[in-house]
Motif scaffolding. Structure first.
Motif, PDB file in Angstrom:
ATOM      1  N   ILE A  30       7.568 -40.276   4.868  1.00 41.14           N
ATOM      2  CA  ILE A  30       7.603 -41.794   4.374  1.00 41.14           C
ATOM      3  C   ILE A  30       8.717 -42.536   5.030  1.00 41.14           C
ATOM      4  O   ILE A  30       9.971 -41.913   4.781  1.00 41.14           O
ATOM      5  CB  ILE A  30       7.612 -41.695   2.725  1.00 41.14           C
ATOM      6  N   VAL A  31       8.476 -43.351   5.733  1.00 39.72           N
ATOM      7  CA  VAL A  31       9.542 -44.020   6.534  1.00 39.72           C
ATOM      8  C   VAL A  31       9.870 -45.098   5.489  1.00 39.72           C
ATOM      9  O   VAL A  31       9.063 -45.865   4.809  1.00 39.72           O
ATOM     10  CB  VAL A  31       9.224 -44.682   7.875  1.00 39.72           C
ATOM     11  N   TYR A  32      10.987 -45.818   5.621  1.00 33.08           N
ATOM     12  CA  TYR A  32      11.445 -46.812   4.639  1.00 33.08           C
ATOM     13  C   TYR A  32      12.738 -47.723   5.092  1.00 33.08           C
ATOM     14  O   TYR A  32      13.224 -47.233   6.106  1.00 33.08           O
ATOM     15  CB  TYR A  32      11.961 -46.300   3.193  1.00 33.08           C
ATOM     16  N   ILE A  33      12.825 -49.013   4.693  1.00 31.59           N
ATOM     17  CA  ILE A  33      13.941 -49.951   5.121  1.00 31.59           C
ATOM     18  C   ILE A  33      15.308 -49.145   4.598  1.00 31.59           C
ATOM     19  O   ILE A  33      15.389 -48.874   3.538  1.00 31.59           O
ATOM     20  CB  ILE A  33      13.617 -51.195   4.543  1.00 31.59           C
ATOM     21  N   GLU A  34      16.088 -49.143   5.675  1.00 30.68           N
ATOM     22  CA  GLU A  34      17.504 -48.611   5.507  1.00 30.68           C
ATOM     23  C   GLU A  34      18.267 -49.359   4.648  1.00 30.68           C
ATOM     24  O   GLU A  34      18.955 -49.109   3.679  1.00 30.68           O
ATOM     25  CB  GLU A  34      18.295 -48.302   6.827  1.00 30.68           C
ATOM     26  N   ASP A  35      18.130 -50.868   4.759  1.00 27.73           N
ATOM     27  CA  ASP A  35      19.175 -51.752   3.896  1.00 27.73           C
ATOM     28  C   ASP A  35      18.300 -52.171   2.543  1.00 27.73           C
ATOM     29  O   ASP A  35      18.001 -53.448   2.661  1.00 27.73           O
ATOM     30  CB  ASP A  35      19.410 -52.878   4.976  1.00 27.73           C
ATOM     31  N   VAL A  36      18.334 -51.516   1.696  1.00 25.68           N
ATOM     32  CA  VAL A  36      17.989 -52.083   0.154  1.00 25.68           C
ATOM     33  C   VAL A  36      18.804 -51.560  -0.774  1.00 25.68           C
ATOM     34  O   VAL A  36      19.757 -50.697  -0.755  1.00 25.68           O
ATOM     35  CB  VAL A  36      16.476 -50.965   0.068  1.00 25.68           C
TER      36      VAL A  36
END
Length: 265
Positions: free
Chosen positions: A40-46
């Motif tokens: 699962i890839v995700y947004i780093e800046d959260v």
């Protein structure tokens, strides 16, 4: 055979039990860990709470998943479908395949779907980067004329290009409701670091009920990876099937990790 195919030559599927563990086993050259079905890839800046049911909460799953941030990725770049993201996703996907042994790649935001086709073409595993890829399948199960109600974090980012990349060729079968400006749900998009979970649930459920007032809705599809925690409440309120990232990821896991059946005949 591509270089990627050659590196995957020793990939092995198979469920190991005490009864069948006396078998030859092998590992891909360079793979360092194993046992993960879904990457699962995700947004780093959260910056917001990820409660159980969220795609990025490990308690959401009863099987291991491998989560990786896309380096340097910010929300506004993803929502605007910055084309440079594609290469980052491919590189990260290759790493997760070759070094970590994932069998399928998904994501933690429906707007990764802008890169669905290009990433699927580049990787040697199944790819499903957006919960929206379920829409053609869902539509095939509904009565003629029924529509799919889509709840999203940002309706403006559901572009024709996004839909086409997710194999959706018409908007006629969908009705979209946006929670971008809901007072508490907006904490997710605005990175406020906290929200009232009960209020968010009420906002999401009310949006689902509003969909029912707009059309003959046969199913609900949650675009946003932050909405699955409220899927049960949505279903209780609407009495409809609810699809989301978690239904997608579980489907992908089951397909790539078939278990042997036990029982008497």
């Amino acid at each position: 055979m591509t270089a990627m195919d050659r590196r995957l030559e020793n990939r092995q599927f198979g469920y190991i039990t005490p009864e069948n563990d006396a078998v030859p086993v092998r590992m891909m050259q360079g793979q360092q860990i194993s046992g993960y079905s879904v990457g699962i890839v995700y947004i780093e800046d959260v910056y917001y709470p990820m409660v159980p049911g969220n795609v990025l909460n490990a308690y959401t799953y009863d099987f291991p998943v491998r989560m990786k941030a896309v380096p340097g990725l910010q929300q506004h770049r993803l929502f605007s479908a910055d084309p440079t993201i594609a290469d980052d996703l491919i590189r990260l996907g290759e790493h997760m395949i070759e070094k970590e042994g994932i069998r399928v790649l998904s994501s933690a935001c429906g707007f990764f779907g802008n890169f669905q086709k290009v990433v699927a073409a580049a990787l040697d595993i199944p790819v499903a980067l957006s919960s929206l890829v379920q829409m053609p399948w869902i539509k095939g199960m509904l009565k003629p004329g029924q529509k799919i109600g889509v709840l999203t974090a940002n309706a403006a980012a559901i572009t024709d290009s996004l839909l086409e990349n997710c194999s959706i060729h018409s908007r006629d079968d969908m009705v979209v409701k946006d929670l971008r400006h809901a007072p508490e749900f907006s904490a997710i998009l605005e990175y406020r670091g906290q929200f009232d979970n009960g209020v968010v649930q009420t906002e999401v459920v009310n949006a689902a009920l509003e969909l029912l007032d707009e059309a003959d809705i046969g199913a609900i599809l949650l675009e946003c990876s932050d909405m699955p925690p409220y899927a049960s409440a949505i279903q209780r309120a609407t009495q409809l099937p609810v699809f989301d990232f978690v239904t997608l990821i579980k489907w992908l896991h089951n397909a790539t990790h078939q278990m042997p059946y036990r029982g008497f005949i």
